[in-house]
Design a protein around this motif. Structure first.
Motif, PDB file in Angstrom:
ATOM      1  N   THR A   1     -25.985 -39.149 -36.351  1.00 31.90           N
ATOM      2  CA  THR A   1     -26.204 -40.590 -36.358  1.00 31.90           C
ATOM      3  C   THR A   1     -27.315 -40.915 -37.362  1.00 31.90           C
ATOM      4  O   THR A   1     -28.077 -40.033 -37.780  1.00 31.90           O
ATOM      5  CB  THR A   1     -26.621 -41.119 -34.973  1.00 31.90           C
ATOM      6  N   VAL A   2     -27.392 -42.172 -37.724  1.00 32.30           N
ATOM      7  CA  VAL A   2     -28.456 -42.629 -38.619  1.00 32.30           C
ATOM      8  C   VAL A   2     -29.818 -42.344 -37.979  1.00 32.30           C
ATOM      9  O   VAL A   2     -30.757 -41.933 -38.651  1.00 32.30           O
ATOM     10  CB  VAL A   2     -28.267 -44.123 -38.963  1.00 32.30           C
ATOM     11  N   MET A   3     -29.919 -42.489 -36.657  1.00 30.56           N
ATOM     12  CA  MET A   3     -31.164 -42.180 -35.945  1.00 30.56           C
ATOM     13  C   MET A   3     -31.505 -40.703 -36.057  1.00 30.56           C
ATOM     14  O   MET A   3     -32.656 -40.344 -36.321  1.00 30.56           O
ATOM     15  CB  MET A   3     -31.045 -42.583 -34.473  1.00 30.56           C
ATOM     16  N   GLU A   4     -30.537 -39.822 -35.863  1.00 29.15           N
ATOM     17  CA  GLU A   4     -30.799 -38.381 -35.961  1.00 29.15           C
ATOM     18  C   GLU A   4     -31.257 -37.997 -37.362  1.00 29.15           C
ATOM     19  O   GLU A   4     -32.130 -37.138 -37.520  1.00 29.15           O
ATOM     20  CB  GLU A   4     -29.551 -37.591 -35.568  1.00 29.15           C
ATOM     21  N   GLY A   5     -30.684 -38.646 -38.367  1.00 33.38           N
ATOM     22  CA  GLY A   5     -31.118 -38.396 -39.742  1.00 33.38           C
ATOM     23  C   GLY A   5     -32.573 -38.755 -39.945  1.00 33.38           C
ATOM     24  O   GLY A   5     -33.324 -38.023 -40.592  1.00 33.38           O
ATOM     25  N   ALA A   6     -32.998 -39.866 -39.366  1.00 32.99           N
ATOM     26  CA  ALA A   6     -34.401 -40.278 -39.465  1.00 32.99           C
ATOM     27  C   ALA A   6     -35.293 -39.327 -38.685  1.00 32.99           C
ATOM     28  O   ALA A   6     -36.315 -38.851 -39.189  1.00 32.99           O
ATOM     29  CB  ALA A   6     -34.563 -41.703 -38.955  1.00 32.99           C
TER      30      ALA A   6
ATOM     31  N   SER B   1     -18.062 -51.071 -35.001  1.00 41.45           N
ATOM     32  CA  SER B   1     -18.421 -52.300 -34.292  1.00 41.45           C
ATOM     33  C   SER B   1     -19.399 -51.986 -33.168  1.00 41.45           C
ATOM     34  O   SER B   1     -19.422 -50.885 -32.630  1.00 41.45           O
ATOM     35  CB  SER B   1     -17.177 -52.952 -33.686  1.00 41.45           C
ATOM     36  N   MET B   2     -20.174 -52.974 -32.809  1.00 37.29           N
ATOM     37  CA  MET B   2     -21.149 -52.823 -31.748  1.00 37.29           C
ATOM     38  C   MET B   2     -20.464 -52.845 -30.382  1.00 37.29           C
ATOM     39  O   MET B   2     -19.643 -53.714 -30.107  1.00 37.29           O
ATOM     40  CB  MET B   2     -22.175 -53.959 -31.824  1.00 37.29           C
ATOM     41  N   GLU B   3     -20.809 -51.874 -29.561  1.00 36.38           N
ATOM     42  CA  GLU B   3     -20.313 -51.818 -28.188  1.00 36.38           C
ATOM     43  C   GLU B   3     -21.215 -52.690 -27.301  1.00 36.38           C
ATOM     44  O   GLU B   3     -22.370 -52.938 -27.635  1.00 36.38           O
ATOM     45  CB  GLU B   3     -20.322 -50.372 -27.677  1.00 36.38           C
ATOM     46  N   PRO B   4     -20.709 -53.144 -26.147  1.00 39.01           N
ATOM     47  CA  PRO B   4     -21.506 -54.000 -25.256  1.00 39.01           C
ATOM     48  C   PRO B   4     -22.843 -53.383 -24.836  1.00 39.01           C
ATOM     49  O   PRO B   4     -23.852 -54.092 -24.739  1.00 39.01           O
ATOM     50  CB  PRO B   4     -20.602 -54.207 -24.043  1.00 39.01           C
ATOM     51  N   MET B   5     -22.887 -52.075 -24.619  1.00 46.73           N
ATOM     52  CA  MET B   5     -24.136 -51.430 -24.206  1.00 46.73           C
ATOM     53  C   MET B   5     -25.211 -51.568 -25.284  1.00 46.73           C
ATOM     54  O   MET B   5     -26.372 -51.849 -24.994  1.00 46.73           O
ATOM     55  CB  MET B   5     -23.886 -49.961 -23.894  1.00 46.73           C
ATOM     56  N   GLU B   6     -24.835 -51.379 -26.542  1.00 49.06           N
ATOM     57  CA  GLU B   6     -25.779 -51.539 -27.655  1.00 49.06           C
ATOM     58  C   GLU B   6     -26.253 -52.979 -27.734  1.00 49.06           C
ATOM     59  O   GLU B   6     -27.448 -53.245 -27.911  1.00 49.06           O
ATOM     60  CB  GLU B   6     -25.131 -51.123 -28.980  1.00 49.06           C
ATOM     61  N   GLU B   7     -25.334 -53.899 -27.591  1.00 48.48           N
ATOM     62  CA  GLU B   7     -25.686 -55.322 -27.629  1.00 48.48           C
ATOM     63  C   GLU B   7     -26.706 -55.657 -26.541  1.00 48.48           C
ATOM     64  O   GLU B   7     -27.683 -56.366 -26.787  1.00 48.48           O
ATOM     65  CB  GLU B   7     -24.426 -56.170 -27.463  1.00 48.48           C
TER      66      GLU B   7
ATOM     67  N   GLN C   1     -26.406 -45.515 -32.653  1.00 53.76           N
ATOM     68  CA  GLN C   1     -25.006 -45.856 -32.441  1.00 53.76           C
ATOM     69  C   GLN C   1     -24.202 -45.906 -33.738  1.00 53.76           C
ATOM     70  O   GLN C   1     -23.027 -46.251 -33.728  1.00 53.76           O
ATOM     71  CB  GLN C   1     -24.904 -47.201 -31.715  1.00 53.76           C
ATOM     72  N   ILE C   2     -24.839 -45.543 -34.847  1.00 57.29           N
ATOM     73  CA  ILE C   2     -24.147 -45.546 -36.136  1.00 57.29           C
ATOM     74  C   ILE C   2     -23.900 -44.099 -36.547  1.00 57.29           C
ATOM     75  O   ILE C   2     -24.805 -43.384 -36.967  1.00 57.29           O
ATOM     76  CB  ILE C   2     -24.976 -46.271 -37.214  1.00 57.29           C
ATOM     77  N   LYS C   3     -22.652 -43.653 -36.392  1.00 60.51           N
ATOM     78  CA  LYS C   3     -22.252 -42.300 -36.798  1.00 60.51           C
ATOM     79  C   LYS C   3     -22.123 -42.256 -38.314  1.00 60.51           C
ATOM     80  O   LYS C   3     -21.492 -43.127 -38.930  1.00 60.51           O
ATOM     81  CB  LYS C   3     -20.906 -41.920 -36.186  1.00 60.51           C
ATOM     82  N   VAL C   4     -22.691 -41.225 -38.892  1.00 60.32           N
ATOM     83  CA  VAL C   4     -22.641 -41.057 -40.340  1.00 60.32           C
ATOM     84  C   VAL C   4     -21.290 -40.456 -40.743  1.00 60.32           C
ATOM     85  O   VAL C   4     -20.816 -39.503 -40.129  1.00 60.32           O
ATOM     86  CB  VAL C   4     -23.800 -40.154 -40.810  1.00 60.32           C
ATOM     87  N   THR C   5     -20.706 -41.053 -41.742  1.00 55.92           N
ATOM     88  CA  THR C   5     -19.496 -40.538 -42.380  1.00 55.92           C
ATOM     89  C   THR C   5     -19.755 -40.519 -43.885  1.00 55.92           C
ATOM     90  O   THR C   5     -20.747 -41.096 -44.353  1.00 55.92           O
ATOM     91  CB  THR C   5     -18.272 -41.431 -42.098  1.00 55.92           C
ATOM     92  N   ASP C   6     -18.866 -39.889 -44.628  1.00 51.44           N
ATOM     93  CA  ASP C   6     -19.018 -39.887 -46.082  1.00 51.44           C
ATOM     94  C   ASP C   6     -18.989 -41.309 -46.640  1.00 51.44           C
ATOM     95  O   ASP C   6     -19.570 -41.581 -47.688  1.00 51.44           O
ATOM     96  CB  ASP C   6     -17.925 -39.043 -46.735  1.00 51.44           C
ATOM     97  N   ASP C   7     -18.321 -42.213 -45.940  1.00 50.06           N
ATOM     98  CA  ASP C   7     -18.253 -43.610 -46.380  1.00 50.06           C
ATOM     99  C   ASP C   7     -19.605 -44.305 -46.338  1.00 50.06           C
ATOM    100  O   ASP C   7     -19.782 -45.365 -46.937  1.00 50.06           O
ATOM    101  CB  ASP C   7     -17.272 -44.405 -45.511  1.00 50.06           C
TER     102      ASP C   7
END
Length: 107
Positions: A23-28, A63-69, A88-94
């Motif tokens: 995730t973007v968090m794990e990268g940080a 998209s944002m899930e209700p729990m994240e919101e 909650q943001i999974k990293v992909t090559d995109d």
């Protein structure tokens, strides 16, 4: 690998390689980026990994899930069209080239 740039509130930029599937968090967290506390370890149970995602990237992330919101209700200075929890943001090559901005503080 995707290059993700984390921009601290003071403007300092940190660009790191993050493996797809993380995730973007794990990268940080794994790269010692200041400003992302990740108190819950990525369980979407706090708001201490809050980031702002530029509008031109919002279509490329899940998209944002209700729990994240719900958890964003506890974040500092939420911007409705940009605020996300980086756990909650999974990293992909995109997501190569993604730049996220950090709030002044995490709560």
């Amino acid at each position: 690998m995707a290059k993700i740039t984390y921009v601290e509130f003071n403007g300092t930029e940190h660009t790191v390689d993050v493996k797809p599937g993380m995730t973007v968090m794990e990268g940080a967290r794994d790269n010692g980026i200041p400003g992302i506390e990740a108190d819950c370890g990525g369980a979407c149970a706090c708001s201490t990994c809050h980031v702002y995602v530029p509008a031109d990237w919002s279509a490329k992330i899940p998209s944002m899930e209700p729990m994240e919101e719900d958890m964003l209700d506890f974040a500092y200075e939420v911007k409705p069209d940009q605020s996300r929890l980086s756990c909650q943001i999974k990293v992909t090559d995109d997501l190569d080239g993604l730049k996220v901005n950090l709030p002044e503080r995490q709560i």
